[in-house]
Design an enzyme around this catalytic site. Structure first.
Site, PDB file in Angstrom:
ATOM      1  N   GLU A  85     -11.257   0.720 -18.851  1.00 14.79           N
ATOM      2  CA  GLU A  85     -11.322  -0.383 -18.208  1.00 14.79           C
ATOM      3  C   GLU A  85     -11.242  -0.186 -16.743  1.00 14.79           C
ATOM      4  OE1 GLU A  85     -10.373  -3.557 -21.659  1.00 14.79           O
ATOM      5  OE2 GLU A  85      -8.553  -2.950 -20.578  1.00 14.79           O
ATOM      6  N   CYS A  99      -9.593  -1.242  -9.184  1.00 12.35           N
ATOM      7  CA  CYS A  99      -8.581  -0.633  -9.646  1.00 12.35           C
ATOM      8  C   CYS A  99      -9.327   0.535 -10.514  1.00 12.35           C
ATOM      9  CB  CYS A  99      -7.635  -1.488 -10.112  1.00 12.35           C
ATOM     10  SG  CYS A  99      -6.303  -0.656 -11.251  1.00 12.35           S
ATOM     11  N   CYS A 106      -2.826   6.934 -21.968  1.00 12.44           N
ATOM     12  CA  CYS A 106      -1.874   7.790 -20.976  1.00 12.44           C
ATOM     13  C   CYS A 106      -0.887   8.489 -21.994  1.00 12.44           C
ATOM     14  CB  CYS A 106      -1.223   6.753 -20.030  1.00 12.44           C
ATOM     15  SG  CYS A 106      -0.236   7.605 -19.066  1.00 12.44           S
ATOM     16  N   CYS A 110       5.058   4.661 -21.063  1.00 11.28           N
ATOM     17  CA  CYS A 110       6.159   3.553 -20.793  1.00 11.28           C
ATOM     18  C   CYS A 110       5.782   2.153 -21.817  1.00 11.28           C
ATOM     19  CB  CYS A 110       5.716   3.013 -19.404  1.00 11.28           C
ATOM     20  SG  CYS A 110       5.627   4.472 -18.087  1.00 11.28           S
ATOM     21  N   CYS A 113       4.082  -0.873 -21.365  1.00 12.93           N
ATOM     22  CA  CYS A 113       2.424  -0.690 -20.759  1.00 12.93           C
ATOM     23  C   CYS A 113       1.457  -0.637 -22.052  1.00 12.93           C
ATOM     24  CB  CYS A 113       2.339   0.477 -19.709  1.00 12.93           C
ATOM     25  SG  CYS A 113       0.686   0.744 -19.402  1.00 12.93           S
ATOM     26  N   CYS A 334      -1.730  -5.541 -14.198  1.00 10.08           N
ATOM     27  CA  CYS A 334      -1.113  -4.214 -14.086  1.00 10.08           C
ATOM     28  C   CYS A 334      -0.820  -4.288 -15.661  1.00 10.08           C
ATOM     29  CB  CYS A 334      -0.080  -4.267 -13.318  1.00 10.08           C
ATOM     30  SG  CYS A 334      -0.247  -4.253 -11.539  1.00 10.08           S
TER      31      CYS A 334
HETATM   32  N1  SAH Z   1       0.081   5.430 -14.178  1.00  8.73           N
HETATM   33  C1  SAH Z   1       0.183   5.226 -13.179  1.00  8.73           C
HETATM   34  C2  SAH Z   1      -0.902   4.297 -12.530  1.00  8.73           C
HETATM   35  C3  SAH Z   1      -1.065   3.155 -13.376  1.00  8.73           C
HETATM   36  S1  SAH Z   1      -0.185   1.958 -14.160  1.00  8.73           S
HETATM   37  C4  SAH Z   1       1.615   4.496 -12.997  1.00  8.73           C
HETATM   38  O1  SAH Z   1       2.390   4.347 -13.694  1.00  8.73           O
HETATM   39  O2  SAH Z   1       1.872   4.425 -11.685  1.00  8.73           O
HETATM   40  C5  SAH Z   1      -0.198   0.867 -12.428  1.00  8.73           C
HETATM   41  C6  SAH Z   1       1.211  -0.088 -12.255  1.00  8.73           C
HETATM   42  O3  SAH Z   1       1.357  -1.276 -13.395  1.00  8.73           O
HETATM   43  C7  SAH Z   1       2.469   0.683 -12.707  1.00  8.73           C
HETATM   44  O4  SAH Z   1       3.154   0.605 -11.379  1.00  8.73           O
HETATM   45  C8  SAH Z   1       2.994   0.355 -13.915  1.00  8.73           C
HETATM   46  O5  SAH Z   1       4.233   0.654 -14.015  1.00  8.73           O
HETATM   47  C9  SAH Z   1       2.606  -1.186 -13.832  1.00  8.73           C
HETATM   48  N2  SAH Z   1       2.600  -1.724 -15.032  1.00  8.73           N
HETATM   49  C10 SAH Z   1       2.558  -1.109 -16.213  1.00  8.73           C
HETATM   50  N3  SAH Z   1       2.798  -2.176 -17.149  1.00  8.73           N
HETATM   51  C11 SAH Z   1       3.127  -3.109 -16.847  1.00  8.73           C
HETATM   52  C12 SAH Z   1       3.120  -4.644 -17.119  1.00  8.73           C
HETATM   53  N4  SAH Z   1       3.260  -4.911 -18.559  1.00  8.73           N
HETATM   54  N5  SAH Z   1       3.497  -5.577 -16.321  1.00  8.73           N
HETATM   55  C13 SAH Z   1       3.593  -5.184 -15.054  1.00  8.73           C
HETATM   56  N6  SAH Z   1       3.310  -3.999 -14.414  1.00  8.73           N
HETATM   57  C14 SAH Z   1       2.885  -3.303 -15.276  1.00  8.73           C
HETATM   58 FE1  SF4 Z   2       0.899   5.738 -18.169  1.00  8.93          FE
HETATM   59 FE2  SF4 Z   2       1.141   2.761 -18.345  1.00  8.93          FE
HETATM   60 FE3  SF4 Z   2       3.236   4.339 -17.698  1.00  8.93          FE
HETATM   61 FE4  SF4 Z   2       1.275   4.241 -15.869  1.00  8.93          FE
HETATM   62  S1  SF4 Z   2       2.780   2.560 -16.646  1.00  8.93           S
HETATM   63  S2  SF4 Z   2       2.442   5.933 -16.782  1.00  8.93           S
HETATM   64  S3  SF4 Z   2      -0.473   4.042 -17.272  1.00  8.93           S
HETATM   65  S4  SF4 Z   2       1.964   4.288 -19.705  1.00  8.93           S
END
Ligand code: SAH
Ligand code: SF4
Length: 340
Positions: A85, A99, A106, A110, A113, A334
């Site tokens: 996406e 974006c 990934c 996290c 996410c 995000c």
């Molecule tokens: N993997 C990279 C880039 C993609 S994520 C990273 O983690 O930096 C882009 C941003 O969205 C990151 O700061 C991530 O922590 C945030 N993010 C992920 N899940 C989220 C959620 N459920 N609500 C708000 N931000 C989120």
């Molecule tokens: Fe991966 Fe999501 Fe963590 Fe970014 S926030 S590093 S996309 S698991």
């Protein structure tokens, strides 16, 4: 598009080499998405290309537009059937940012996410990254006669686990002979991949760097960003501090606000001291991201609590922005990208 393969195709078919530049300009400068749009080519060649060569390595399976019209999510199919996406975001009047994703899934996982939930399927190729841009740019030109002004590597995946492809894609996006965006209009967000940050400072010092910090104590950060186990906070601090020394650039600090987990007053104070140990506050912009729902145990803080945390960081002397949730009604905000 795979320009090398295309050059080979031209050679094998005795098509003169000047056609390569014509096609390159049509695709990378004018965002042609179908061979019919490449009108400089003779019709018989176009007909052959339609059957034998795809312009984009990604195929638009679906587009969804947010109710407010300020976000468009693309679901792209890849040649091996995986899906990714990409989200177009209207940041200001007629200023669009794209974006892009760098991996299918990934590996960082996290827990808040949606992308991390399924783990890593595979890395994207440079073309698969650039073609997200070309396909979205074609869409924007056709539907609204508008252009993409900036790219953020904040979609699915950890960009620095796919460093070579990301570097290659950024060169294509920034190269004036190709897309010609300019490094300053390109930002990469990392969950704290220390060797990647070090290479990025040398390879692309004009690009913007964003660090997904989310916690300033190892115990909590190990839980929220499991990559912290490999690169704990003291290593990350040193890498970011060296990055600033080398590039003299500001760094964006992303901090997802999870109610009752990382948004207390004392955690704001710890964030302040962690950042100050890295560099002076003028080197940072703190981007607070109220949690977007992805299922599971976390909750977004109430608006007032977001304001309290933001206010504290401002009092400490930092520039703070609270990220507007865009595209949450199309699961394009995000953390919500899952490639379903
Ligand atoms: N993997 C990279 C880039 C993609 S994520 C990273 O983690 O930096 C882009 C941003 O969205 C990151 O700061 C991530 O922590 C945030 N993010 C992920 N899940 C989220 C959620 N459920 N609500 C708000 N931000 C989120
Ligand atoms: Fe991966 Fe999501 Fe963590 Fe970014 S926030 S590093 S996309 S698991």
């Amino acid at each position: 598009m795979d320009l090398k393969k295309f050059a080979d195709f031209l050679k094998e078919n005795d098509v003169p080499a000047f056609r390569l530049k014509q096609v390159r300009d049509a695709v990378y400068k004018n965002f042609a998405a179908t061979w019919d749009e490449v009108t400089v080519l003779p019709a018989p060649l176009r007909e052959r290309l339609k059957k034998e060569f795809r312009i984009h390595s990604v195929e638009v399976l679906e587009t969804q537009t947010a109710k407010r019209g300020d976000a468009v999510k693309f679901c792209f199919g890849l040649k091996d059937g995986h899906r990714i996406e990409t989200v177009l975001l209207k940041l200001l009047a007629d200023k669009w940012s794209l974006c892009v994703s760098t991996q299918v899934g990934c590996p960082v996982r996290c827990p808040f996410c949606a992308t991390g939930r399924k783990g890593l399927k595979r890395n994207l190729s440079p073309d698969e990254i650039v073609d997200q841009f070309l396909a979205a740019a074609a869409y924007l030109r056709q539907t609204r006669s508008q252009k993409i002004g900036s790219v953020i590597f904040m979609g699915m995946g950890e960009p620095f686990f796919n460093y070579e492809s990301v570097l290659d894609a950024i060169h294509t996006m920034a190269d004036p002979e190709m897309i010609g965006l300019g490094q300053r209009h390109i930002s990469v967000s990392t969950s704290g991949h220390v060797p990647g940050i070090r290479r990025f400072a040398k390879d692309l010092p004009q690009c913007n760097l964003a660090i997904s910090l989310h916690a300033s104590e190892d115990e909590l950060r190990n839980e929220l960003v499991p990559l912290n186990v490999n690169y704990p906070l003291h290593q990350l601090a040193k890498a970011v501090s060296d990055y600033i020394t080398i590039t003299k650039r500001k760094v964006f600090i992303e901090y997802v606000l999870l109610d009752g987990v990382n948004n207390s007053r004392s955690q704001a104070a710890k964030l302040n001291s962690w950042l100050r140990a890295v560099a002076a506050p003028k080197y940072f912009t703190i981007n607070l991201i109220p949690y977007n729902r992805t299922g599971g145990v976390y909750k977004a803080p109430a608006k007032e609590r977001v304001q309290v945390f933001a206010g504290l960081m401002e009092t400490y002397g930092f520039e703070v922005t609270v990220r507007k949730s865009m595209g949450d009604d199309i699961a394009g905000a995000c953390g919500q990208l899952a490639g379903k």
